[in-house]
Design a protein around this motif. Structure first.
Motif, PDB file in Angstrom:
ATOM      1  N   ASP A  41       0.828  -1.072   0.053  1.00 26.98           N
ATOM      2  CA  ASP A  41      -0.135  -0.160  -0.016  1.00 26.98           C
ATOM      3  C   ASP A  41       0.828   1.289  -0.030  1.00 26.98           C
ATOM      4  OD1 ASP A  41      -2.043   1.951   0.097  1.00 26.98           O
ATOM      5  OD2 ASP A  41      -2.571   1.320   2.316  1.00 26.98           O
ATOM      6  N   ILE A  42       0.837   2.261  -0.865  1.00 25.34           N
ATOM      7  CA  ILE A  42       1.524   3.550  -0.925  1.00 25.34           C
ATOM      8  C   ILE A  42       1.713   4.091   0.337  1.00 25.34           C
ATOM      9  CG2 ILE A  42       1.559   5.809  -2.064  1.00 25.34           C
ATOM     10  CD1 ILE A  42       0.780   4.172  -4.645  1.00 25.34           C
ATOM     11  N   GLU A  43       0.251   4.358   0.909  1.00 24.82           N
ATOM     12  CA  GLU A  43      -0.071   5.160   2.095  1.00 24.82           C
ATOM     13  C   GLU A  43       0.865   4.322   3.397  1.00 24.82           C
ATOM     14  OE1 GLU A  43      -3.897   5.613   2.405  1.00 24.82           O
ATOM     15  OE2 GLU A  43      -3.866   7.294   1.071  1.00 24.82           O
ATOM     16  N   MET A  44       0.805   3.104   3.411  1.00 24.53           N
ATOM     17  CA  MET A  44       1.416   2.305   4.274  1.00 24.53           C
ATOM     18  C   MET A  44       2.957   2.170   4.154  1.00 24.53           C
ATOM     19  SD  MET A  44      -1.074   0.874   6.331  1.00 24.53           S
ATOM     20  CE  MET A  44      -0.047  -0.659   7.056  1.00 24.53           C
ATOM     21  N   GLY A  45       3.642   2.333   3.060  1.00 26.94           N
ATOM     22  CA  GLY A  45       4.784   2.386   2.723  1.00 26.94           C
ATOM     23  C   GLY A  45       5.420   0.616   2.683  1.00 26.94           C
ATOM     24  N   ASN A  46       6.616   0.583   2.520  1.00 28.27           N
ATOM     25  CA  ASN A  46       7.026  -0.609   2.473  1.00 28.27           C
ATOM     26  C   ASN A  46       6.949  -1.473   3.849  1.00 28.27           C
ATOM     27  OD1 ASN A  46       7.652  -0.760  -0.149  1.00 28.27           O
ATOM     28  ND2 ASN A  46       9.643   0.239   0.084  1.00 28.27           N
ATOM     29  N   ARG A  47       6.605  -2.412   3.759  1.00 29.48           N
ATOM     30  CA  ARG A  47       6.565  -3.185   5.227  1.00 29.48           C
ATOM     31  C   ARG A  47       7.919  -4.131   5.364  1.00 29.48           C
ATOM     32  NH1 ARG A  47       0.736  -4.986   3.553  1.00 29.48           N
ATOM     33  NH2 ARG A  47      -0.355  -3.107   4.214  1.00 29.48           N
ATOM     34  N   PHE A  48       8.632  -3.666   6.431  1.00 32.60           N
ATOM     35  CA  PHE A  48       9.766  -4.513   6.648  1.00 32.60           C
ATOM     36  C   PHE A  48       9.578  -4.665   8.435  1.00 32.60           C
ATOM     37  CE2 PHE A  48      11.365  -1.841   3.320  1.00 32.60           C
ATOM     38  CZ  PHE A  48      11.786  -2.566   2.706  1.00 32.60           C
ATOM     39  N   THR A  49      10.253  -5.691   8.782  1.00 30.73           N
ATOM     40  CA  THR A  49      10.377  -6.204  10.054  1.00 30.73           C
ATOM     41  C   THR A  49      11.266  -5.295  10.618  1.00 30.73           C
ATOM     42  OG1 THR A  49      11.738  -7.795   9.731  1.00 30.73           O
ATOM     43  CG2 THR A  49       9.819  -8.538   9.757  1.00 30.73           C
ATOM     44  N   ARG A  50      11.463  -5.226  12.224  1.00 31.15           N
ATOM     45  CA  ARG A  50      12.181  -4.591  12.802  1.00 31.15           C
ATOM     46  C   ARG A  50      13.466  -4.914  12.323  1.00 31.15           C
ATOM     47  NH1 ARG A  50      14.088  -0.491  15.283  1.00 31.15           N
ATOM     48  NH2 ARG A  50      15.028  -0.975  17.493  1.00 31.15           N
ATOM     49  N   SER A  55      18.539  -2.193   9.480  1.00 33.42           N
ATOM     50  CA  SER A  55      19.530  -1.900   8.504  1.00 33.42           C
ATOM     51  C   SER A  55      20.991  -1.937   8.971  1.00 33.42           C
ATOM     52  CB  SER A  55      18.900  -1.075   7.240  1.00 33.42           C
ATOM     53  OG  SER A  55      17.882  -1.252   6.796  1.00 33.42           O
ATOM     54  N   GLY A  56      21.350  -2.426   9.999  1.00 34.85           N
ATOM     55  CA  GLY A  56      22.586  -2.381  10.531  1.00 34.85           C
ATOM     56  C   GLY A  56      22.829  -0.993  11.154  1.00 34.85           C
ATOM     57  N   MET A  57      21.770  -0.393  11.812  1.00 39.56           N
ATOM     58  CA  MET A  57      21.889   0.759  12.301  1.00 39.56           C
ATOM     59  C   MET A  57      22.457   0.454  13.834  1.00 39.56           C
ATOM     60  SD  MET A  57      21.286   3.371  10.608  1.00 39.56           S
ATOM     61  CE  MET A  57      20.964   4.692  11.782  1.00 39.56           C
ATOM     62  N   ASP A  58      22.128  -0.494  14.563  1.00 45.16           N
ATOM     63  CA  ASP A  58      22.838  -0.955  15.648  1.00 45.16           C
ATOM     64  C   ASP A  58      24.427  -0.923  15.835  1.00 45.16           C
ATOM     65  OD1 ASP A  58      20.381  -1.179  16.918  1.00 45.16           O
ATOM     66  OD2 ASP A  58      20.323  -3.254  16.846  1.00 45.16           O
ATOM     67  N   SER A  59      24.902  -1.526  14.827  1.00 45.04           N
ATOM     68  CA  SER A  59      26.420  -1.592  14.642  1.00 45.04           C
ATOM     69  C   SER A  59      26.827  -0.109  14.403  1.00 45.04           C
ATOM     70  CB  SER A  59      26.871  -2.850  13.820  1.00 45.04           C
ATOM     71  OG  SER A  59      26.265  -2.358  12.133  1.00 45.04           O
ATOM     72  N   PHE A  60      26.327   0.312  13.468  1.00 45.48           N
ATOM     73  CA  PHE A  60      26.472   1.834  12.966  1.00 45.48           C
ATOM     74  C   PHE A  60      26.417   2.613  14.333  1.00 45.48           C
ATOM     75  CE2 PHE A  60      25.264   6.115  11.825  1.00 45.48           C
ATOM     76  CZ  PHE A  60      26.359   6.442  10.814  1.00 45.48           C
ATOM     77  N   ASN A  61      25.562   2.761  14.997  1.00 45.75           N
ATOM     78  CA  ASN A  61      25.432   3.671  16.232  1.00 45.75           C
ATOM     79  C   ASN A  61      26.504   3.186  17.050  1.00 45.75           C
ATOM     80  OD1 ASN A  61      23.121   4.948  15.418  1.00 45.75           O
ATOM     81  ND2 ASN A  61      21.632   3.586  16.434  1.00 45.75           N
ATOM     82  N   LYS A 135      21.428  -2.014  -0.329  1.00 45.54           N
ATOM     83  CA  LYS A 135      20.336  -2.754   0.228  1.00 45.54           C
ATOM     84  C   LYS A 135      19.004  -2.442   0.240  1.00 45.54           C
ATOM     85  CE  LYS A 135      23.535  -4.068   4.501  1.00 45.54           C
ATOM     86  NZ  LYS A 135      23.705  -3.970   5.948  1.00 45.54           N
ATOM     87  N   PRO A 136      18.130  -3.482   0.017  1.00 47.28           N
ATOM     88  CA  PRO A 136      16.765  -3.118  -0.063  1.00 47.28           C
ATOM     89  C   PRO A 136      16.339  -2.067   1.067  1.00 47.28           C
ATOM     90  CG  PRO A 136      17.074  -5.477   0.336  1.00 47.28           C
ATOM     91  CD  PRO A 136      18.339  -4.986   0.272  1.00 47.28           C
ATOM     92  N   GLY A 139      17.983   2.621   0.194  1.00 51.80           N
ATOM     93  CA  GLY A 139      18.521   3.451  -0.868  1.00 51.80           C
ATOM     94  C   GLY A 139      18.716   4.834  -0.705  1.00 51.80           C
ATOM     95  N   LYS A 140      19.295   5.638  -1.738  1.00 47.65           N
ATOM     96  CA  LYS A 140      19.706   6.858  -1.492  1.00 47.65           C
ATOM     97  C   LYS A 140      18.354   7.716  -1.422  1.00 47.65           C
ATOM     98  CE  LYS A 140      21.869  10.856  -3.544  1.00 47.65           C
ATOM     99  NZ  LYS A 140      23.023  10.934  -4.806  1.00 47.65           N
ATOM    100  N   GLY A 141      18.114   8.496  -0.293  1.00 46.27           N
ATOM    101  CA  GLY A 141      17.173   9.268   0.087  1.00 46.27           C
ATOM    102  C   GLY A 141      16.396   8.534   1.075  1.00 46.27           C
ATOM    103  N   THR A 142      16.556   7.426   1.600  1.00 40.77           N
ATOM    104  CA  THR A 142      15.613   6.769   2.467  1.00 40.77           C
ATOM    105  C   THR A 142      16.088   7.326   3.886  1.00 40.77           C
ATOM    106  OG1 THR A 142      16.957   4.777   2.708  1.00 40.77           O
ATOM    107  CG2 THR A 142      15.458   4.769   1.325  1.00 40.77           C
TER     108      THR A 142
END
Length: 166
Positions: A41-50, A55-61, A135-136, A139-142
């Motif tokens: 759904d466009i309004e719901m956005g892409n559905r990704f699990t936690r 996307s590696g933000m824990d190790s990045f932080n 990574k899915p 992308g740029k701008g996310t």
């Protein structure tokens, strides 16, 4: 009597209609749920699990926190060196001056080591940021990309400002 029969007939028809509507709702809800899981759904956005949206933000932080600690250590050494420089202006004995200079040289050597390490880590994080864009969902701008880029740029600026003070 006719009125009573008419009312009973209407109740039967209402019951049939409500049953049909319930069946229709149930079947359409199932169809809607099936379609929703198949299509995004466009309004719901892409559905990704936690774990996917992270996307590696824990190790990045963690990496960012380590670099921040080292940058803070650099700023502490800068303060120590400034204080030592002020102290050299007021020292009259040669032995005290040699001790202060020796300590300043040690501090400067440590600053050089830490600065090289920080610069290498920031460059590595920039490379990881570019690799992460492939990574899915990253992308740029996310939001993940913007967060990574902003945090890296802020840390780079802070590091650059401290190094300019030296």
């Amino acid at each position: 009597m006719n009125d009573l029969l008419a009312i009973q007939e209407i109740k039967k028809q209402v019951d049939k209609l409500s049953g049909l509507l319930k069946n229709l709702k149930d079947s359409s809800l199932i169809d809607v749920k099936d379609n929703a899981s198949k299509e995004s759904d466009i309004e719901m956005g892409n559905r990704f699990t936690r774990s996917q949206s992270d996307s590696g933000m824990d190790s990045f932080n963690k990496q960012i926190q380590e670099i921040k600690k080292q940058v803070d250590r650099l700023s502490g050494l800068l303060k120590v060196l400034k204080d030592a420089n002020v102290e050299t202006k007021s020292v009259a004995k040669a032995s005290a001056m040699k001790a202060i200079r020796k300590q300043m040289e040690k501090d400067i050597d440590e600053v050089v080591k830490i600065a090289r390490n920080v610069r290498e880590k920031i460059e590595a994080i920039n490379k990881e940021n570019l690799a992460n864009r492939r990574k899915p969902g990253c992308g740029k701008g996310t939001s993940v990309d913007r967060s990574r880029t902003n945090m890296t740029n802020a840390l780079t600026k802070k590091f650059r400002d401290i190094m300019i003070e030296f």
